[in-house]
Design a protein around this motif. Sequence first.
Motif, PDB file in Angstrom:
ATOM      1  N   SER A 104       0.843  -1.188   0.000  1.00  0.00           N
ATOM      2  CA  SER A 104       0.000   0.000   0.000  1.00  0.00           C
ATOM      3  C   SER A 104       0.875   1.233   0.000  1.00  0.00           C
ATOM      4  O   SER A 104       1.906   1.275   0.658  1.00  0.00           O
ATOM      5  CB  SER A 104      -0.901   0.014   1.233  1.00  0.00           C
ATOM      6  OG  SER A 104      -1.645   1.218   1.276  1.00  0.00           O
ATOM      7  N   PHE A 117      -3.873   8.871  -1.628  1.00  0.00           N
ATOM      8  CA  PHE A 117      -3.610   7.599  -2.290  1.00  0.00           C
ATOM      9  C   PHE A 117      -4.661   6.542  -1.957  1.00  0.00           C
ATOM     10  O   PHE A 117      -4.622   5.452  -2.478  1.00  0.00           O
ATOM     11  CB  PHE A 117      -2.212   7.090  -1.939  1.00  0.00           C
ATOM     12  CG  PHE A 117      -1.132   7.972  -2.505  1.00  0.00           C
ATOM     13  CD1 PHE A 117      -0.888   7.996  -3.867  1.00  0.00           C
ATOM     14  CD2 PHE A 117      -0.391   8.791  -1.687  1.00  0.00           C
ATOM     15  CE1 PHE A 117       0.082   8.804  -4.409  1.00  0.00           C
ATOM     16  CE2 PHE A 117       0.593   9.610  -2.223  1.00  0.00           C
ATOM     17  CZ  PHE A 117       0.830   9.620  -3.580  1.00  0.00           C
ATOM     18  N   ASP A 118      -5.602   6.863  -1.091  1.00  0.00           N
ATOM     19  CA  ASP A 118      -6.649   5.915  -0.754  1.00  0.00           C
ATOM     20  C   ASP A 118      -8.003   6.258  -1.363  1.00  0.00           C
ATOM     21  O   ASP A 118      -8.968   5.558  -1.161  1.00  0.00           O
ATOM     22  CB  ASP A 118      -6.810   5.799   0.769  1.00  0.00           C
ATOM     23  CG  ASP A 118      -5.769   4.891   1.375  1.00  0.00           C
ATOM     24  OD1 ASP A 118      -5.216   4.065   0.633  1.00  0.00           O
ATOM     25  OD2 ASP A 118      -5.500   4.995   2.575  1.00  0.00           O
ATOM     26  N   ASN A 119      -8.087   7.332  -2.098  1.00  0.00           N
ATOM     27  CA  ASN A 119      -9.399   7.683  -2.634  1.00  0.00           C
ATOM     28  C   ASN A 119      -9.631   7.035  -3.997  1.00  0.00           C
ATOM     29  O   ASN A 119      -8.725   6.505  -4.635  1.00  0.00           O
ATOM     30  CB  ASN A 119      -9.598   9.202  -2.688  1.00  0.00           C
ATOM     31  CG  ASN A 119      -8.663   9.883  -3.650  1.00  0.00           C
ATOM     32  OD1 ASN A 119      -8.274   9.323  -4.661  1.00  0.00           O
ATOM     33  ND2 ASN A 119      -8.300  11.114  -3.341  1.00  0.00           N
ATOM     34  N   ALA A 120     -10.849   7.104  -4.449  1.00  0.00           N
ATOM     35  CA  ALA A 120     -11.250   6.415  -5.680  1.00  0.00           C
ATOM     36  C   ALA A 120     -10.532   6.967  -6.913  1.00  0.00           C
ATOM     37  O   ALA A 120     -10.210   6.211  -7.832  1.00  0.00           O
ATOM     38  CB  ALA A 120     -12.765   6.528  -5.867  1.00  0.00           C
ATOM     39  N   MET A 131      -7.450   8.156  -7.216  1.00  0.00           N
ATOM     40  CA  MET A 131      -6.107   7.593  -7.327  1.00  0.00           C
ATOM     41  C   MET A 131      -6.159   6.101  -7.630  1.00  0.00           C
ATOM     42  O   MET A 131      -5.340   5.596  -8.385  1.00  0.00           O
ATOM     43  CB  MET A 131      -5.300   7.855  -6.052  1.00  0.00           C
ATOM     44  CG  MET A 131      -4.866   9.299  -5.911  1.00  0.00           C
ATOM     45  SD  MET A 131      -4.007   9.974  -7.359  1.00  0.00           S
ATOM     46  CE  MET A 131      -2.582   8.939  -7.477  1.00  0.00           C
ATOM     47  N   GLU A 132      -7.123   5.405  -7.045  1.00  0.00           N
ATOM     48  CA  GLU A 132      -7.263   3.980  -7.340  1.00  0.00           C
ATOM     49  C   GLU A 132      -7.552   3.784  -8.824  1.00  0.00           C
ATOM     50  O   GLU A 132      -7.009   2.884  -9.461  1.00  0.00           O
ATOM     51  CB  GLU A 132      -8.373   3.358  -6.493  1.00  0.00           C
ATOM     52  CG  GLU A 132      -8.054   3.299  -5.010  1.00  0.00           C
ATOM     53  CD  GLU A 132      -6.893   2.379  -4.694  1.00  0.00           C
ATOM     54  OE1 GLU A 132      -6.683   1.389  -5.426  1.00  0.00           O
ATOM     55  OE2 GLU A 132      -6.190   2.650  -3.702  1.00  0.00           O
ATOM     56  N   ASN A 133      -8.397   4.632  -9.384  1.00  0.00           N
ATOM     57  CA  ASN A 133      -8.714   4.547 -10.812  1.00  0.00           C
ATOM     58  C   ASN A 133      -7.475   4.843 -11.652  1.00  0.00           C
ATOM     59  O   ASN A 133      -7.210   4.162 -12.645  1.00  0.00           O
ATOM     60  CB  ASN A 133      -9.834   5.528 -11.155  1.00  0.00           C
ATOM     61  CG  ASN A 133     -10.246   5.410 -12.601  1.00  0.00           C
ATOM     62  OD1 ASN A 133     -10.319   4.321 -13.157  1.00  0.00           O
ATOM     63  ND2 ASN A 133     -10.512   6.541 -13.223  1.00  0.00           N
ATOM     64  N   TRP A 177      -4.259   4.430 -10.819  1.00  0.00           N
ATOM     65  CA  TRP A 177      -3.306   3.313 -10.733  1.00  0.00           C
ATOM     66  C   TRP A 177      -3.811   2.116 -11.526  1.00  0.00           C
ATOM     67  O   TRP A 177      -3.033   1.425 -12.173  1.00  0.00           O
ATOM     68  CB  TRP A 177      -3.031   2.920  -9.281  1.00  0.00           C
ATOM     69  CG  TRP A 177      -2.269   3.964  -8.532  1.00  0.00           C
ATOM     70  CD1 TRP A 177      -2.666   4.611  -7.398  1.00  0.00           C
ATOM     71  CD2 TRP A 177      -0.976   4.507  -8.866  1.00  0.00           C
ATOM     72  NE1 TRP A 177      -1.705   5.523  -7.025  1.00  0.00           N
ATOM     73  CE2 TRP A 177      -0.657   5.470  -7.895  1.00  0.00           C
ATOM     74  CE3 TRP A 177      -0.072   4.278  -9.898  1.00  0.00           C
ATOM     75  CZ2 TRP A 177       0.528   6.198  -7.926  1.00  0.00           C
ATOM     76  CZ3 TRP A 177       1.112   5.002  -9.920  1.00  0.00           C
ATOM     77  CH2 TRP A 177       1.401   5.945  -8.944  1.00  0.00           C
ATOM     78  N   SER A 178      -5.112   1.882 -11.495  1.00  0.00           N
ATOM     79  CA  SER A 178      -5.686   0.779 -12.261  1.00  0.00           C
ATOM     80  C   SER A 178      -5.462   0.987 -13.759  1.00  0.00           C
ATOM     81  O   SER A 178      -5.045   0.067 -14.469  1.00  0.00           O
ATOM     82  CB  SER A 178      -7.177   0.664 -11.962  1.00  0.00           C
ATOM     83  OG  SER A 178      -7.772  -0.295 -12.784  1.00  0.00           O
ATOM     84  N   LYS A 225      -1.788   0.490 -14.684  1.00  0.00           N
ATOM     85  CA  LYS A 225      -1.426  -0.938 -14.704  1.00  0.00           C
ATOM     86  C   LYS A 225      -1.960  -1.629 -15.964  1.00  0.00           C
ATOM     87  O   LYS A 225      -1.244  -2.395 -16.609  1.00  0.00           O
ATOM     88  CB  LYS A 225      -1.968  -1.637 -13.459  1.00  0.00           C
ATOM     89  CG  LYS A 225      -1.237  -1.275 -12.202  1.00  0.00           C
ATOM     90  CD  LYS A 225      -1.890  -1.992 -11.031  1.00  0.00           C
ATOM     91  CE  LYS A 225      -1.328  -1.561  -9.715  1.00  0.00           C
ATOM     92  NZ  LYS A 225      -2.014  -2.230  -8.588  1.00  0.00           N
TER      93      LYS A 225
END
Length: 99
Positions: free
Chosen positions: A9, A17-20, A22-24, A26-27, A30
Amino acid sequence: MADNGVLPSMGSVGDSFDNALMENFWSTLKIELVHRNSWRTRDEAENAVFTYIDGWYNTRRIQKDLGWRSPDEYEKAWHTHQAQQAQAAIVQPEPTGAR
């Protein structure tokens, strides 16, 4: 991940870095970059990520909110429009009669 010295993490609860969003991000990174390539060194991987973020994700990707234009296209159009408005605002003096 532990064998390669990578933490699972990047953040803690409450930081960006924990919000939606940033998750989107990073996804997407990748899917579009990491899973499609492999690199011999960490430097090659870092350069590829930098190039992706700076050269593709931010500048060339079309966006609905920008009228289906990339940020580069949107900024170019905006600057062109500003220059045209500035040119139109320049008032040429009327020639005066002969004295």
